[in-house]
Write a protein that holds these residues in place. Structure first.
Motif, short mmCIF file in Angstrom:
data_model
loop_
_atom_site.label_atom_id
_atom_site.label_comp_id
_atom_site.label_asym_id
_atom_site.label_seq_id
_atom_site.Cartn_x
_atom_site.Cartn_y
_atom_site.Cartn_z
N GLY A 195 6.04 11.86 -2.87
CA GLY A 195 5.87 10.42 -2.79
C GLY A 195 5.60 9.93 -1.38
N VAL A 196 6.26 10.52 -0.39
CA VAL A 196 6.06 10.10 1.00
C VAL A 196 4.61 10.34 1.42
N SER A 197 4.07 11.51 1.08
CA SER A 197 2.68 11.80 1.43
C SER A 197 1.73 10.82 0.75
N GLY A 198 1.99 10.53 -0.52
CA GLY A 198 1.15 9.56 -1.23
C GLY A 198 1.20 8.20 -0.59
N GLY A 199 2.41 7.75 -0.18
CA GLY A 199 2.54 6.45 0.46
C GLY A 199 1.86 6.39 1.82
N ALA B 26 -7.50 1.41 -2.01
CA ALA B 26 -7.18 2.46 -1.05
C ALA B 26 -6.12 3.39 -1.62
N MET B 27 -5.12 2.83 -2.29
CA MET B 27 -4.05 3.63 -2.88
C MET B 27 -4.58 4.56 -3.96
N ILE B 28 -5.42 4.05 -4.84
CA ILE B 28 -5.97 4.89 -5.92
C ILE B 28 -6.82 6.01 -5.33
N PHE B 29 -7.67 5.68 -4.37
CA PHE B 29 -8.53 6.70 -3.76
C PHE B 29 -7.70 7.76 -3.05
N ALA B 30 -6.71 7.34 -2.28
CA ALA B 30 -5.92 8.29 -1.49
C ALA B 30 -5.11 9.22 -2.39
N VAL B 31 -4.41 8.68 -3.36
CA VAL B 31 -3.53 9.51 -4.20
C VAL B 31 -4.34 10.39 -5.13
N GLU B 32 -5.45 9.87 -5.66
CA GLU B 32 -6.28 10.70 -6.55
C GLU B 32 -6.94 11.83 -5.76
N THR B 33 -7.30 11.57 -4.51
CA THR B 33 -7.83 12.65 -3.66
C THR B 33 -6.77 13.71 -3.42
N LEU B 34 -5.55 13.26 -3.09
CA LEU B 34 -4.44 14.19 -2.90
C LEU B 34 -4.19 15.02 -4.15
N ARG B 35 -4.23 14.37 -5.30
CA ARG B 35 -3.98 15.07 -6.57
C ARG B 35 -5.06 16.11 -6.87
N LEU B 36 -6.32 15.72 -6.72
CA LEU B 36 -7.42 16.63 -7.04
C LEU B 36 -7.45 17.84 -6.10
N ALA C 224 0.84 -1.21 0.00
CA ALA C 224 0.00 0.00 0.00
C ALA C 224 0.87 1.25 0.00
N TYR C 225 1.91 1.24 0.82
CA TYR C 225 2.82 2.39 0.86
C TYR C 225 3.59 2.51 -0.45
N GLY C 226 4.15 1.40 -0.92
CA GLY C 226 4.96 1.44 -2.15
C GLY C 226 4.15 1.88 -3.36
N MET C 227 2.92 1.38 -3.48
CA MET C 227 2.08 1.76 -4.62
C MET C 227 1.70 3.24 -4.53
N GLY C 228 1.34 3.69 -3.34
CA GLY C 228 0.97 5.09 -3.16
C GLY C 228 2.13 6.02 -3.47
N TYR C 229 3.32 5.63 -3.04
CA TYR C 229 4.53 6.42 -3.32
C TYR C 229 4.75 6.52 -4.83
N SER C 230 4.65 5.37 -5.51
CA SER C 230 4.91 5.34 -6.95
C SER C 230 3.89 6.16 -7.73
N SER D 21 3.93 18.20 5.32
CA SER D 21 2.94 17.63 6.24
C SER D 21 1.67 18.47 6.27
N PHE D 22 1.84 19.79 6.30
CA PHE D 22 0.66 20.67 6.32
C PHE D 22 -0.08 20.64 4.98
N GLU D 23 0.66 20.47 3.89
CA GLU D 23 0.03 20.41 2.58
C GLU D 23 -0.87 19.17 2.46
N ALA D 24 -0.50 18.10 3.16
CA ALA D 24 -1.30 16.87 3.11
C ALA D 24 -2.39 16.82 4.17
N LEU D 25 -2.52 17.88 4.98
CA LEU D 25 -3.45 17.86 6.12
C LEU D 25 -4.90 17.74 5.67
N ILE D 26 -5.33 18.61 4.76
CA ILE D 26 -6.73 18.56 4.30
C ILE D 26 -7.00 17.28 3.52
#
Length: 442
Positions: free
Chosen positions: A98-102, A157-167, A83-89, A188-193
């Motif tokens: 990448g760390v925030s995505g993972g 979970a990875m697709i949902f999390a990273v796509e949410t972060l991207r949007l 889950a972490y590796g896919m989110g990072y990638s 860290s603050f950028e990933a808060l919301i």
């Protein structure tokens, strides 16, 4: 055959090449690959805990539970690491952190599993009446869906999390810190919301709606998993597509493996868990994890090309002999790019035929042998660079029959390759003689 390969190159190859580079599939592939070192090391603890020699197994039995702990915390948690590796990638492919995505992918995945309160559970020592033994209590996380069985949940979970972060970043729904703030803090603050949105949404669905996404996904994919893990079609279709793509110049395992590897990993983990519970090697639940292809079919690499290497070493053609000699050592260790591109096999209408047929035949023979219980089934992710008989022996936790089957399959592949090799050798000899005559006439 030549026209067919030309059609593949013109019509089939472009969409397949595009599919291989699709960012989500690439992220899944890279994330799973990032866990392989842990899975390989963890898998070997099964061999230590359940050695193939009965006298050793009996001697180790009292400590088998302790020996299996690294296996349970590596292979048994493969979806957690993936889950972490896919989110990072995937985050990196969008040029996000990448760390925030993972981390966000990992959090979303963990939220799919509800912790269990085990207060009042006593240790074995307490139950036995040992004084001073401390109770085990508090909240624990069930591990059932954190291994191979949870891979589909990890992907979602990875697709949902990273796509949410991207949007949210795309539409500037983030907290932007001043430039003076250290990068790690600003990140860290950028990933808060995005983190708040992801956690609340997954928590609401899993807890308040009581929708078990993991169970739903397993039910949806169970028919595919059964076909991929236990059906003859789970052998024939991947082999045919992978070799066909390779014959057209596309890395077939990268394309097909990206799609099927989650199913194969679930099958391997189920076998490993069953083996750890004491199930006999020939009675494990799944016949066709990825290791089935690695050790019984791709002997020398995709297309079972070790047999072709052996034939080429003794070729009358000077060119084929040289290619065979520099290809056979890598081929023994399952690296066959030298022969695929050196002969070449790619877009070669003569050698593409046995390149497809030989693995199909050895795959069917191996399936029949596995289904009949003649060879052990796979539980261990052995390093893919091991020579085939040794790799098959290690990956089946000590099945000599599996090692012998790989040797039989090399013989089968030799028989299938031989007439096509002689046909191609004749063509190459004619070209070499023509080139030599041209040199003499100059």
């Amino acid at each position: 055959m030549e026209k067919f390969l030309q059609w593949i190159e013109a019509k089939f190859m472009p969409p397949m090449a595009k599919l291989a580079e699709q960012r989500h599939l690439r992220a899944i592939r890279d994330g799973i690959i990032s866990t392989l070192s842990l899975i390989i090391v963890g898998s070997f603890f099964i061999i230590v805990a359940q050695p193939p020699v009965k006298a050793w197994s009996d001697a180790i039995a009292p400590n088998a539970g302790k020996i299996l702990i690294p296996f349970r915390l590596t292979t048994g948690l493969m979806a957690l690491y993936a889950a972490y590796g896919m989110g990072y990638s995937l985050a990196k492919s969008y040029k996000l952190d990448g760390v925030s995505g993972g981390v966000l992918s990992l959090a979303a995945f963990l939220l799919l599993t509800i912790p269990v309160n085990v207060d009042a559970v006593l240790t074995a020592a307490q139950k036995a009446g040992v004084k001073g033994a401390a109770p085990i209590g508090g909240w624990v996380l069930p591990m059932a869906n954190l291994g191979g069985a949870g891979m589909f949940g990890a992907i979602l979970a990875m697709i949902f999390a990273v796509e949410t972060l991207r949007l949210l970043k795309k539409y500037h729904v983030t907290i932007k810190m001043p430039e003076q703030v250290p990068e790690s803090v600003a990140r860290s603050f950028e990933a808060l919301i995005p983190a708040a949105v992801i956690i609340v949404v997954v928590w609401f669905i899993r807890v308040w709606l009581n929708f078990d996404i993991q169970k739903f996904l397993m039910d949806v994919f169970k028919p595919i998993q059964n076909v991929a893990g236990n059906s003859i079609w789970g052998v024939i279709v991947p082999i045919f597509l992978i070799t066909l793509l390779w014959a057209a110049g596309i890395h077939g395992v990268s394309v097909i493996g990206s799609i099927l590897r989650p199913f194969w990993l679930v099958a391997l983990e189920q076998n490993a868990q069953a083996a750890a519970a004491g199930t006999a090697s020939t009675q494990l639940p799944n016949l066709v994890p990825e290791q089935f292809f690695q050790w019984f079919v791709w002997i020398g690499g995709s297309g079972a090309t070790l047999a072709l290497c052996i034939l080429m070493v003794f070729s009358k053609s000077e060119y084929l002999k040289r290619v065979g000699r520099f290809s056979i050592v890598p081929g023994i260790f399952n690296i066959n790019e030298p022969i695929i591109f050196g002969v070449p096999i790619v877009m070669n209408p003569i050698l593409s035929i046995p390149f497809i047929i030989a693995p199909l035949v050895t795959g069917i023979v191996s399936y029949i042998a596995s289904a009949a219980g003649l060879v052990g089934r796979f539980t261990v992710l052995a390093p893919w660079t091991l020579p085939a008989p040794f790799g098959a022996y290690a990956a089946t936790n000590g099945s000599w029959a599996a090692a012998i089957l790989t040797i039989v399959n090399i013989g089968i592949a030799l028989v299938i390759y031989y007439p096509f090799f002689k046909m191609y050798e004749k063509k190459m000899l004619a070209e070499e003689h023509a080139a030599a005559n041209n040199q003499l006439s100059m």
